[in-house]
Design a protein around this motif. Structure first.
Motif, mmCIF file in Angstrom:
data_model
loop_
_atom_site.group_PDB
_atom_site.id
_atom_site.type_symbol
_atom_site.label_atom_id
_atom_site.label_comp_id
_atom_site.label_asym_id
_atom_site.label_seq_id
_atom_site.Cartn_x
_atom_site.Cartn_y
_atom_site.Cartn_z
ATOM 1 N N THR A 275 0.853 -1.182 0.000
ATOM 2 C CA THR A 275 0.000 0.000 0.000
ATOM 3 C C THR A 275 0.885 1.227 0.000
ATOM 4 O O THR A 275 1.861 1.308 0.739
ATOM 5 C CB THR A 275 -0.896 0.025 1.249
ATOM 6 N N GLU A 276 0.556 2.142 -0.843
ATOM 7 C CA GLU A 276 1.356 3.356 -0.937
ATOM 8 C C GLU A 276 0.704 4.450 -0.116
ATOM 9 O O GLU A 276 -0.488 4.703 -0.226
ATOM 10 C CB GLU A 276 1.486 3.792 -2.395
ATOM 11 N N GLN A 277 1.509 5.052 0.752
ATOM 12 C CA GLN A 277 1.025 6.174 1.539
ATOM 13 C C GLN A 277 1.831 7.401 1.156
ATOM 14 O O GLN A 277 3.034 7.322 0.917
ATOM 15 C CB GLN A 277 1.210 5.918 3.031
ATOM 16 N N THR A 278 1.161 8.491 1.118
ATOM 17 C CA THR A 278 1.863 9.718 0.823
ATOM 18 C C THR A 278 2.586 10.203 2.074
ATOM 19 O O THR A 278 2.370 9.686 3.171
ATOM 20 C CB THR A 278 0.877 10.806 0.359
ATOM 21 N N ARG A 279 3.438 11.161 1.907
ATOM 22 C CA ARG A 279 4.148 11.726 3.054
ATOM 23 C C ARG A 279 3.185 12.321 4.064
ATOM 24 O O ARG A 279 3.375 12.191 5.269
ATOM 25 C CB ARG A 279 5.114 12.813 2.587
ATOM 26 N N GLU A 280 2.159 12.950 3.575
ATOM 27 C CA GLU A 280 1.185 13.554 4.480
ATOM 28 C C GLU A 280 0.436 12.500 5.280
ATOM 29 O O GLU A 280 0.156 12.683 6.454
ATOM 30 C CB GLU A 280 0.199 14.440 3.710
ATOM 31 N N GLN A 281 0.111 11.376 4.651
ATOM 32 C CA GLN A 281 -0.569 10.300 5.372
ATOM 33 C C GLN A 281 0.333 9.723 6.460
ATOM 34 O O GLN A 281 -0.112 9.452 7.568
ATOM 35 C CB GLN A 281 -0.994 9.194 4.407
ATOM 36 N N LYS A 282 1.615 9.540 6.146
ATOM 37 C CA LYS A 282 2.553 9.021 7.140
ATOM 38 C C LYS A 282 2.717 10.009 8.293
ATOM 39 O O LYS A 282 2.766 9.625 9.463
ATOM 40 C CB LYS A 282 3.907 8.736 6.496
ATOM 41 N N ARG A 283 2.824 11.289 7.950
ATOM 42 C CA ARG A 283 2.975 12.316 8.991
ATOM 43 C C ARG A 283 1.730 12.360 9.871
ATOM 44 O O ARG A 283 1.815 12.471 11.090
ATOM 45 C CB ARG A 283 3.224 13.672 8.331
ATOM 46 N N ASP B 269 -0.357 9.864 10.441
ATOM 47 C CA ASP B 269 -0.407 8.640 11.248
ATOM 48 C C ASP B 269 0.572 8.690 12.421
ATOM 49 O O ASP B 269 0.330 8.079 13.460
ATOM 50 C CB ASP B 269 -0.123 7.416 10.384
ATOM 51 N N ARG B 270 1.699 9.381 12.263
ATOM 52 C CA ARG B 270 2.642 9.515 13.385
ATOM 53 C C ARG B 270 2.032 10.289 14.538
ATOM 54 O O ARG B 270 2.285 9.994 15.705
ATOM 55 C CB ARG B 270 3.918 10.222 12.923
ATOM 56 N N ARG C 219 -5.416 6.347 16.610
ATOM 57 C CA ARG C 219 -5.887 5.856 15.319
ATOM 58 C C ARG C 219 -7.392 6.014 15.117
ATOM 59 O O ARG C 219 -8.062 5.135 14.584
ATOM 60 C CB ARG C 219 -5.509 4.384 15.127
#
Length: 155
Positions: free
Chosen positions: A66-74, A76-77, A82
């Motif tokens: 699954t590809e997550q964008t940088r914004e999605q990863k940021r 989720d951090r 959740r």
């Protein structure tokens, strides 16, 4: 002059040897073997050796990531619980540890002296007589240490 020519020739030989080594490793590397479970029993198909040309052979399919964008990863951090939303506390949580380091007296108020703790500590150590002011000699002790430059021994 001879040293320069020999050095250049040696460098070219090292680069050529590295290039041949690198290419040799690239051509020898094959696809990774398929994972084999302990429950698998050998069959007539697995006992046969494949032809050298590899015609008709196909490896296992690649796993889907699954590809997550940088914004999605940021996002989720910061979203610790959740729930798909970032609360104010979740947003400020990474800063709390740094704030606690600066808040020396622990009153949850950051005074200017606490914020400028390095400068205040440097002032305290330089003020030898404790009169809350620095003389010229005391101020001279706050001078940043200069790194020594190594003398060139290229003669």
């Amino acid at each position: 002059m001879n040293r320069i020519v020999l050095g250049a020739l040696g460098a070219l030989l090292l680069v050529a040897a590295g290039l041949f080594w690198w290419q040799g490793r690239a051509t020898n590397a094959g696809p990774p073997p398929a994972p084999r479970l302990a429950l698998d029993t050998p069959t007539a198909e697995t006992d046969e050796l494949p032809d050298a040309d590899g015609e008709g052979l196909q490896g296992p399919a690649l796993p889907q990531a699954t590809e997550q964008t940088r914004e999605q990863k940021r996002f989720d951090r910061l979203d610790r619980d959740r729930d798909g939303r970032i609360t104010r506390n979740e947003m400020l949580a990474p800063r709390v540890r740094d704030f606690r380091k600066l808040d020396v007296d622990g009153n949850n108020l950051l005074s200017f002296e606490e914020w400028a703790v390095k400068t205040a500590d440097r002032f305290k150590t330089a003020d030898a007589n404790g009169d809350q002011s620095l003389t010229r000699t005391e101020f001279a002790t706050t001078k940043p240490k200069m790194k020594k430059k190594q003398d060139c021994a290229c003669r």
